[in-house]
Motif scaffolding. Sequence first.
Motif, PDB file in Angstrom:
ATOM      1  N   GLU A 272      60.942 121.237 -12.732  1.00 21.63           N
ATOM      2  CA  GLU A 272      59.679 120.564 -13.027  1.00 21.63           C
ATOM      3  C   GLU A 272      59.728 119.104 -12.588  1.00 21.63           C
ATOM      4  O   GLU A 272      58.752 118.565 -12.055  1.00 21.63           O
ATOM      5  N   LYS A 273      60.866 118.454 -12.818  1.00 14.72           N
ATOM      6  CA  LYS A 273      60.987 117.043 -12.436  1.00 14.72           C
ATOM      7  C   LYS A 273      60.937 116.896 -10.915  1.00 14.72           C
ATOM      8  O   LYS A 273      60.377 115.918 -10.393  1.00 14.72           O
ATOM      9  N   ILE A 274      61.509 117.833 -10.200  1.00 16.99           N
ATOM     10  CA  ILE A 274      61.455 117.796  -8.741  1.00 16.99           C
ATOM     11  C   ILE A 274      60.009 117.836  -8.252  1.00 16.99           C
ATOM     12  O   ILE A 274      59.610 117.080  -7.360  1.00 16.99           O
ATOM     13  N   ILE A 275      59.210 118.695  -8.853  1.00 20.26           N
ATOM     14  CA  ILE A 275      57.797 118.798  -8.481  1.00 20.26           C
ATOM     15  C   ILE A 275      57.065 117.496  -8.796  1.00 20.26           C
ATOM     16  O   ILE A 275      56.277 116.986  -7.992  1.00 20.26           O
ATOM     17  N   GLU A 276      57.344 116.917  -9.974  1.00 27.87           N
ATOM     18  CA  GLU A 276      56.713 115.654 -10.360  1.00 27.87           C
ATOM     19  C   GLU A 276      57.082 114.531  -9.394  1.00 27.87           C
ATOM     20  O   GLU A 276      56.225 113.741  -8.977  1.00 27.87           O
ATOM     21  N   VAL A 277      58.338 114.451  -9.034  1.00 26.33           N
ATOM     22  CA  VAL A 277      58.796 113.406  -8.124  1.00 26.33           C
ATOM     23  C   VAL A 277      58.158 113.584  -6.748  1.00 26.33           C
ATOM     24  O   VAL A 277      57.723 112.612  -6.117  1.00 26.33           O
ATOM     25  N   GLU A 278      58.092 114.810  -6.290  1.00 19.64           N
ATOM     26  CA  GLU A 278      57.481 115.082  -4.988  1.00 19.64           C
ATOM     27  C   GLU A 278      56.022 114.629  -4.960  1.00 19.64           C
ATOM     28  O   GLU A 278      55.557 114.024  -3.985  1.00 19.64           O
ATOM     29  N   GLN A 279      55.318 114.871  -6.044  1.00 19.31           N
ATOM     30  CA  GLN A 279      53.911 114.447  -6.137  1.00 19.31           C
ATOM     31  C   GLN A 279      53.802 112.923  -6.153  1.00 19.31           C
ATOM     32  O   GLN A 279      52.906 112.343  -5.527  1.00 19.31           O
ATOM     33  N   GLU A 280      54.704 112.276  -6.868  1.00 21.33           N
ATOM     34  CA  GLU A 280      54.709 110.817  -6.932  1.00 21.33           C
ATOM     35  C   GLU A 280      55.022 110.199  -5.570  1.00 21.33           C
ATOM     36  O   GLU A 280      54.446 109.173  -5.197  1.00 21.33           O
ATOM     37  N   ILE A 281      55.923 110.812  -4.837  1.00 21.62           N
ATOM     38  CA  ILE A 281      56.252 110.314  -3.501  1.00 21.62           C
ATOM     39  C   ILE A 281      55.014 110.338  -2.614  1.00 21.62           C
ATOM     40  O   ILE A 281      54.710 109.358  -1.923  1.00 21.62           O
ATOM     41  N   GLU A 282      54.287 111.444  -2.638  1.00 26.69           N
ATOM     42  CA  GLU A 282      53.077 111.561  -1.826  1.00 26.69           C
ATOM     43  C   GLU A 282      52.051 110.500  -2.214  1.00 26.69           C
ATOM     44  O   GLU A 282      51.398 109.907  -1.363  1.00 26.69           O
ATOM     45  N   SER A 283      51.940 110.251  -3.495  1.00 27.32           N
ATOM     46  CA  SER A 283      50.965 109.278  -3.985  1.00 27.32           C
ATOM     47  C   SER A 283      51.358 107.849  -3.607  1.00 27.32           C
ATOM     48  O   SER A 283      50.549 107.085  -3.071  1.00 27.32           O
ATOM     49  N   GLN A 284      52.618 107.481  -3.881  1.00 29.85           N
ATOM     50  CA  GLN A 284      53.074 106.119  -3.618  1.00 29.85           C
ATOM     51  C   GLN A 284      53.203 105.822  -2.126  1.00 29.85           C
ATOM     52  O   GLN A 284      53.030 104.681  -1.693  1.00 29.85           O
ATOM     53  N   LEU A 285      53.487 106.839  -1.362  1.00 33.02           N
ATOM     54  CA  LEU A 285      53.666 106.677   0.075  1.00 33.02           C
ATOM     55  C   LEU A 285      52.429 106.090   0.751  1.00 33.02           C
ATOM     56  O   LEU A 285      52.535 105.286   1.685  1.00 33.02           O
ATOM     57  N   GLN A 286      51.267 106.461   0.261  1.00 30.86           N
ATOM     58  CA  GLN A 286      50.018 106.057   0.910  1.00 30.86           C
ATOM     59  C   GLN A 286      49.803 104.542   0.898  1.00 30.86           C
ATOM     60  O   GLN A 286      49.120 104.002   1.761  1.00 30.86           O
TER      61      GLN A 286
END
Length: 427
Positions: A272-286
Motif C-alpha cells: 500500500e505504501k508503494i502505491i501511495e509513494v508512486e502517486q505522490e511522485i507523479e503529483s510532485q513531479l509536475q
Amino acid sequence: MKKVINPPKSEWLKLLERSTQTVEAIEEKVIAIFNDVKQNGDKAVRQYTTMFDKVELEDLFVSAEEIIEAEQLVSDELKEAICVAKTNITAFHAAQKTAKVAIETTEGVACWQEKRPIQKVGLYIPGGTAPLFSTVLMLATPANIAGCKEILLASPPNKQGKIHPAIIYAAQQCGVTKILKVGGIQAIAAMTFGTESIPQVYKIFGPGNQFVTVAKQLATKFGVAIDMPAGPSELLVVADDSANASFVASDLLSQAEHGTDSQVILVSTSKEKIIEVEQEIESQLQALSRKEIAIKAIENSKLIYVESKEIALNMINEYGPEHFIVCTQTNDFYVDGIENAGSVFIGDYTPESAGDYASGTNHTLPTNGYTKAYSGVNLDSFLKAISFQKISEKGIQNIGKTIEVLAGEEGLDAHKNAVTLRLNSLK
C-alpha cells in the motif's frame, strides 16, 4: 518507476544494477585526453574546453576582478545560508581531529603517530545543469581545517567563460587558493600531470559524471590519489506502513533531479505504501523545474516490495547505497544492521537534503556499490598518518635479539647486521 514484488535473491544483482557505462566504454577516450594533456599542457586543456564547453578562454584561472564581481552577484540571503552551512560543516569536521597517539611498546622503545596535511589537493566541482557550490563547502572546509597548503578548485565554465558566482564566493570563504575554469576529463588530467600554468596536485576530490569518475581512477595510475570512486548520485529509502508517503516521494525526487543517470530506489514491506509513494511522485513531479531530468532518472529506478525487514536489510546491504533513508517503526533495526552505506538519514524529519547542504556531515560519498569498501569524505581524507619511533640503548637491548632472529629467518642479513652492530657497541 518499475515495481518489483518479492524478487528472489538470485535476481538481486541484476535488479540493483546502476545505469552506468562500463569503464571499458569510456576509458579509451579518457586515456587519449590524458596523453594529450600530458604532452601539450595548457594548449590541450584549452582545446578540450572549447570542444566540450563551447568557450575559448583567455585565462584559465578566475581573476581577482571576477572574484569581486562574484561577491556582488551573490545575494545577502545566499551569503547567510552559505555561512550557516559552513559553520555546521566546520563544527562537524573540526570535531574529527585526533590527538597524537603515543606508546612505549617495550621499555626504551617509544612509538607514536602524528597526522600531517596533504600539501596539494585538487577539488573538482561539477558545473553543468546544477553548479554545486555546496560541494565547495564540503571539500574546501575540511581541506582548510586539515591545513592543506595548496587548495586548487576546478569547475567547468559556462559559454561566457564564467564560473557560477556562488562557487567563487564559497571558494573564497573556505580558503581555496586558486580557481581553475576547466572541467571534465581535461581538468582531472591537468591536475594529475600539471601544465605550464596549472599545478600538479597529490590528491583529487569531488564528484562528477561517468567520464570524470573514470578520469579520477586513471589518475591513480600516475601516482595521484583520489578520495573515492564517486559517480552518478543515488538514494535508497526503506519505508513501512508508518512512513509519510509525501516525504518519501520528495526524497526520491530530490536525488532523481540530480541527473538523468541518477538512481533512486524504494524498498518497502508495505504494498500500500508503494502505491501511495508512486502517486505522490507523479503529483510532485509536475511542479519540478528539472522535471525532464527527474523523469529520465526515474526510468532506471525501482519500487521494491519485500515481505520482511530482514530481507529488506539484506537487500540494502547488497546494494550499498550512497544515501540511505530510514522511515520505519523499527529504525534501530536498520541503523544497527546497516553495513554498506555512505550516509544514513533517520526518521521522518531527516531529509537527505539536510546532509547535502547544512547539517554538517559531508555529502561527497562513494557510489555504485563502493560503500562496501570506501568511506565518504571526512577530515582524515585530507591528512596522512606518519609513524615515528625512537629507541634508547636499553630499548635496542630489549628488542634487538627478536629483530635478529626474525631478520635471520627471512634471510635478510643486512637487516640483522644493523642490529648486531649496535648491540655489540653496547657490550
